[in-house]
Design a protein around this motif. Structure first.
Motif, PDB file in Angstrom:
ATOM      1  N   LYS A  31      35.670 -38.052  54.226  1.00 40.17           N
ATOM      2  CA  LYS A  31      36.128 -36.748  54.166  1.00 40.17           C
ATOM      3  C   LYS A  31      34.751 -35.650  54.258  1.00 40.17           C
ATOM      4  CE  LYS A  31      40.528 -37.391  51.963  1.00 40.17           C
ATOM      5  NZ  LYS A  31      41.368 -37.195  50.975  1.00 40.17           N
ATOM      6  N   LEU A  32      33.978 -35.774  53.636  1.00 40.59           N
ATOM      7  CA  LEU A  32      32.719 -34.875  53.729  1.00 40.59           C
ATOM      8  C   LEU A  32      32.052 -34.880  55.240  1.00 40.59           C
ATOM      9  CD1 LEU A  32      31.293 -34.939  50.074  1.00 40.59           C
ATOM     10  CD2 LEU A  32      32.327 -33.155  51.100  1.00 40.59           C
ATOM     11  N   ASP A  33      32.079 -36.243  55.457  1.00 41.03           N
ATOM     12  CA  ASP A  33      31.179 -36.386  57.008  1.00 41.03           C
ATOM     13  C   ASP A  33      32.177 -35.724  58.128  1.00 41.03           C
ATOM     14  OD1 ASP A  33      29.239 -37.955  55.863  1.00 41.03           O
ATOM     15  OD2 ASP A  33      29.995 -39.881  56.209  1.00 41.03           O
ATOM     16  N   ALA A  34      33.761 -35.878  57.784  1.00 43.74           N
ATOM     17  CA  ALA A  34      34.380 -35.193  58.969  1.00 43.74           C
ATOM     18  C   ALA A  34      34.328 -33.645  58.884  1.00 43.74           C
ATOM     19  CB  ALA A  34      35.838 -35.730  58.365  1.00 43.74           C
ATOM     20  N   GLN A  40      29.252 -28.856  62.607  1.00 44.41           N
ATOM     21  CA  GLN A  40      28.392 -28.878  63.700  1.00 44.41           C
ATOM     22  C   GLN A  40      28.998 -28.582  64.926  1.00 44.41           C
ATOM     23  OE1 GLN A  40      26.851 -32.851  63.207  1.00 44.41           O
ATOM     24  NE2 GLN A  40      25.299 -32.076  61.424  1.00 44.41           N
ATOM     25  N   TYR A  41      30.250 -29.072  64.934  1.00 45.39           N
ATOM     26  CA  TYR A  41      30.945 -28.958  66.157  1.00 45.39           C
ATOM     27  C   TYR A  41      31.267 -27.156  66.436  1.00 45.39           C
ATOM     28  CZ  TYR A  41      34.614 -28.745  69.912  1.00 45.39           C
ATOM     29  OH  TYR A  41      35.437 -28.700  71.220  1.00 45.39           O
ATOM     30  N   GLU A  42      31.569 -26.538  65.488  1.00 46.40           N
ATOM     31  CA  GLU A  42      32.130 -25.148  65.616  1.00 46.40           C
ATOM     32  C   GLU A  42      30.603 -24.410  65.833  1.00 46.40           C
ATOM     33  OE1 GLU A  42      33.994 -21.636  63.158  1.00 46.40           O
ATOM     34  OE2 GLU A  42      33.618 -23.556  62.056  1.00 46.40           O
ATOM     35  N   GLU A  43      29.507 -24.940  65.122  1.00 47.26           N
ATOM     36  CA  GLU A  43      28.291 -24.079  65.512  1.00 47.26           C
ATOM     37  C   GLU A  43      27.962 -24.570  67.032  1.00 47.26           C
ATOM     38  OE1 GLU A  43      25.350 -25.646  62.774  1.00 47.26           O
ATOM     39  OE2 GLU A  43      26.015 -24.728  60.982  1.00 47.26           O
ATOM     40  N   ALA A  44      27.983 -25.684  67.391  1.00 44.40           N
ATOM     41  CA  ALA A  44      27.735 -25.895  68.942  1.00 44.40           C
ATOM     42  C   ALA A  44      28.455 -25.131  69.858  1.00 44.40           C
ATOM     43  CB  ALA A  44      27.653 -27.253  69.219  1.00 44.40           C
ATOM     44  N   TYR A  45      29.691 -25.059  69.608  1.00 45.52           N
ATOM     45  CA  TYR A  45      30.716 -24.101  70.127  1.00 45.52           C
ATOM     46  C   TYR A  45      30.141 -22.730  70.293  1.00 45.52           C
ATOM     47  CZ  TYR A  45      35.022 -22.065  71.746  1.00 45.52           C
ATOM     48  OH  TYR A  45      35.994 -21.233  72.523  1.00 45.52           O
TER      49      TYR A  45
END
Length: 138
Positions: A31-34, A40-45
């Motif tokens: 869950k922590l990895d998710a 990270q996806y939000e930061e990249a976006y």
């Protein structure tokens, strides 16, 4: 405030069972990895969004400067807009069309410059925060 109370009640109602410690740790790690993947996806976006905004504003400034130089290179006695009016507000706009257009374009170029500056600061702040998190996590 109401949502905080509802969340607090939801967490208090949960009574986790810790029968198998290894299984619990595995699920928790998963869950922590998710959550980390989503962060990270939000930061990249957000980073891509900021870069697109900077590119759009740079193009706006370039086009604005080109239009401003075009307006200023035309003969001074020729109005930019011709309404063929003899009186009223249209005559004033026709007579001062060069000044109005120059002022509006200058304001747009200035706004674009300020927006670029703010976006660049946000991007550098994002990179500095992610760099400080990496040093903390190591």
């Amino acid at each position: 405030m109401m949502k905080d109370k509802a969340l607090e009640e939801l967490f208090l109602a949960q009574r986790p069972v810790f029968d198998d410690k290894d299984e619990f740790m595995e699920r928790l790690t998963h869950k922590l990895d998710a959550v980390e993947y989503l962060r990270q996806y939000e930061e990249a976006y957000l980073r891509r969004y900021k870069y697109a905004m900077v590119a759009a504003f740079v193009m706006g400034i370039i086009i604005g400067i080109a239009m401003l130089s075009f307006i200023l290179s035309m003969p001074a006695d020729v109005p930019l807009i011709v309404f063929k009016a003899t009186s009223g507000i249209l005559l004033v706009i026709e007579q001062y069309s060069r000044t109005i257009a120059t002022t509006v374009l200058s304001l747009l170029v200035g706004l674009g410059s300020v927006c670029i500056f703010i976006n660049v600061l946000d991007i550098t702040k994002m990179y500095s925060l992610s760099a400080s998190e990496k040093t903390v996590n190591i």
